[in-house]
Design a protein around this motif. Sequence first.
Motif, short mmCIF file in Angstrom:
data_model
loop_
_atom_site.label_atom_id
_atom_site.label_comp_id
_atom_site.label_asym_id
_atom_site.label_seq_id
_atom_site.Cartn_x
_atom_site.Cartn_y
_atom_site.Cartn_z
N GLY A 101 0.99 -1.16 0.09
CA GLY A 101 -0.13 0.12 0.08
C GLY A 101 0.81 1.32 0.15
N LEU A 102 2.22 1.12 0.25
CA LEU A 102 2.84 2.19 0.50
C LEU A 102 3.96 2.48 -0.73
CD1 LEU A 102 4.45 2.73 4.22
CD2 LEU A 102 3.10 4.37 3.00
N TYR A 103 4.06 1.55 -1.49
CA TYR A 103 5.40 1.34 -2.29
C TYR A 103 5.59 2.78 -3.12
CZ TYR A 103 3.61 0.06 -6.88
OH TYR A 103 3.01 -0.11 -8.18
N SER A 104 4.27 3.20 -3.56
CA SER A 104 4.56 4.56 -4.66
C SER A 104 4.70 5.70 -3.86
CB SER A 104 3.10 4.42 -5.51
OG SER A 104 2.09 4.47 -4.71
N HIS A 105 4.41 5.91 -2.70
CA HIS A 105 4.70 6.95 -2.01
C HIS A 105 6.12 7.17 -1.10
CE1 HIS A 105 0.32 7.59 -2.53
NE2 HIS A 105 0.31 6.36 -2.06
N ILE A 106 6.84 6.17 -1.40
CA ILE A 106 8.24 6.47 -0.36
C ILE A 106 9.38 6.07 -1.50
CG2 ILE A 106 7.10 5.53 1.54
CD1 ILE A 106 8.24 2.63 1.02
N GLY A 107 10.65 6.30 -0.97
CA GLY A 107 11.70 6.17 -1.63
C GLY A 107 12.69 6.80 -0.68
N TYR A 115 10.75 -7.74 6.08
CA TYR A 115 9.55 -8.08 5.15
C TYR A 115 9.11 -6.80 4.11
CZ TYR A 115 9.12 -11.79 8.52
OH TYR A 115 9.08 -13.02 9.39
N MET A 116 9.13 -5.61 4.83
CA MET A 116 8.58 -4.50 4.11
C MET A 116 9.62 -4.12 2.83
SD MET A 116 6.80 -2.02 6.76
CE MET A 116 6.27 -2.66 8.36
N PHE A 117 10.89 -4.36 3.30
CA PHE A 117 11.84 -3.73 2.28
C PHE A 117 11.95 -4.70 1.29
CE2 PHE A 117 16.36 -4.11 0.91
CZ PHE A 117 16.66 -3.07 0.45
N ALA A 118 11.67 -6.16 1.46
CA ALA A 118 12.04 -7.06 0.55
C ALA A 118 10.76 -6.79 -0.25
CB ALA A 118 11.74 -8.35 1.07
N GLU A 119 9.51 -6.41 0.02
CA GLU A 119 8.53 -6.36 -0.82
C GLU A 119 8.56 -5.02 -1.80
OE1 GLU A 119 4.90 -7.42 -2.50
OE2 GLU A 119 5.94 -8.45 -0.88
N GLN A 120 9.08 -4.06 -1.12
CA GLN A 120 9.28 -2.83 -1.97
C GLN A 120 10.55 -3.14 -3.01
OE1 GLN A 120 7.98 0.09 -1.45
NE2 GLN A 120 9.33 1.76 -2.37
N LEU A 121 11.61 -4.09 -2.85
CA LEU A 121 12.48 -4.42 -3.71
C LEU A 121 11.98 -5.10 -4.75
CD1 LEU A 121 15.58 -4.70 -4.45
CD2 LEU A 121 15.52 -6.68 -2.83
N ARG A 122 10.93 -6.12 -4.45
CA ARG A 122 10.22 -6.69 -5.46
C ARG A 122 9.25 -5.97 -6.30
NH1 ARG A 122 6.20 -11.66 -3.65
NH2 ARG A 122 4.94 -9.96 -2.95
N ALA A 123 8.87 -4.86 -5.86
CA ALA A 123 7.94 -4.09 -6.46
C ALA A 123 8.58 -2.92 -7.54
CB ALA A 123 6.97 -3.25 -5.57
N GLY A 150 12.37 -3.20 -8.13
CA GLY A 150 13.72 -3.80 -8.60
C GLY A 150 14.80 -2.91 -8.19
N SER A 151 14.43 -2.12 -7.28
CA SER A 151 15.70 -0.91 -6.71
C SER A 151 16.03 -1.33 -5.32
CB SER A 151 15.16 0.35 -7.17
OG SER A 151 16.21 1.25 -6.65
#
Length: 444
Positions: free
Chosen positions: A150-156, A175-183, A185-186
């Motif tokens: 739910g957060l991935y497009s709002h953070i970086g 867990y969150m970081f791994a999900e962000q990495l999967r979404a 690729g960075s």
Amino acid sequence: MSLFNETLNWIEASSPHENEYLQAAEEICEYIVPIVNSNEAYKANNVLQRILVPQRVIQFAVEWEDDKHQCQVNTGWRVQHSNVLGPHKGGTRFHPQLNLSILKFLALEQSFKNSLTGLSLGAGKGGADFDPTLRSENEIRRFSKAYAKGLYSHIGPTTDVPAGDINVSAKELGYMFAEQLRATGSFAGDFSGKPLSLGGSKLRVEATGYGLLYFVANMLEQIDESMEDKTVTISGAGNVAIHAAEKAIAMNAKVLTLSNSRGVFICDQGLTQAHINWLKDNKGKVENALQELAKEHDGEYQKGAPWTMKADIALPCATQNEIDEIDAQQIVKNTRIALVEGANMPCTKPAIDKLTASSLLYAPGKAANAGGVILSAFEMQQNSAMRYDSEETLDERLQQRMHEIHKACVTESNHLGNADIDYVQGANVAGFRKLADALVASGF
């Protein structure tokens, strides 16, 4: 109508029933309205309202699968308060009683705290009304990943870098970081407080508690005292409290208490490193760690709070508004030197009034518990440079930053003409000036 009343009425009209947020705003306004009134540029650029209100609030449904293969839905939030000094930065909390008011108060406090660090950090806070204590490890993993979706497009790394908070540790952040990495690729360091194996930093877990004691040590040095042989009462038994106790013991102080929502652990002889090690090893494995600690080591567990104990220093490290007016009366009666906040806004307004009217030194969490976000910034720097710093290097840098925050509070208090150091005023005004000057430079 005065600017103070006008501002509080404006906030209450736009955020009705958000008591924690209104409490934080009122405390801040008490100290910064006089600064605004004396500065034409601050008034012309309306910096007061711009500093108090979050830039945006992100709210989303967190849909996840429980162990019975049923779809569950919780509410997730991210309050992105300010990025005028740098990317949004602040923790993530999972708690069944979490609400928008609590997150807005935490994000507002975070903006002043991050300003005080002197680092390039904006402010934010997030979380969900999820209760991990009622869930299995697999459910916590699935929920953490769903929250990250739910957060991935709002953070970086240059936008918003969430960290941990209550019930969100390195495990959940991994867990969150791994999900962000999967979404994305960075591998970009979108979260701080991660496991070391995923780009986390040494000393991150200890930083808030250790930093608190470094701030206390600076306060004592200011009055020609030290931590040596001082008695300390601590509330809480979480990450901040445990590591504050550990550092106090290392400084040869005597820690008398830890506490939780059910009672207080008291050790008249003083906690030892053995107590701390047992808590680190067993805290998540037993229902009431402090009660079990009393069975394994010297000390007693009983109902009540730490503040009936006589001590030199009181360190509330549990949660917001844990100290009411009656608690404050006990602290004033039983504490000799100082109350220093390890939690965020642990004192109610009546409690603060009691403390500030007393002879105790009183320092707010926005200054004293900044160690965690400082280490998060160091983690961001390490990720950007693709390196790992040693624990010794990080600890030295943490001590220096806490010294600089203390110096900023003292300098501002002296500049405002106080005969004695007013840490609350000094912290609020020092944090405000940096934010206000940046907003003036930004225009509108």
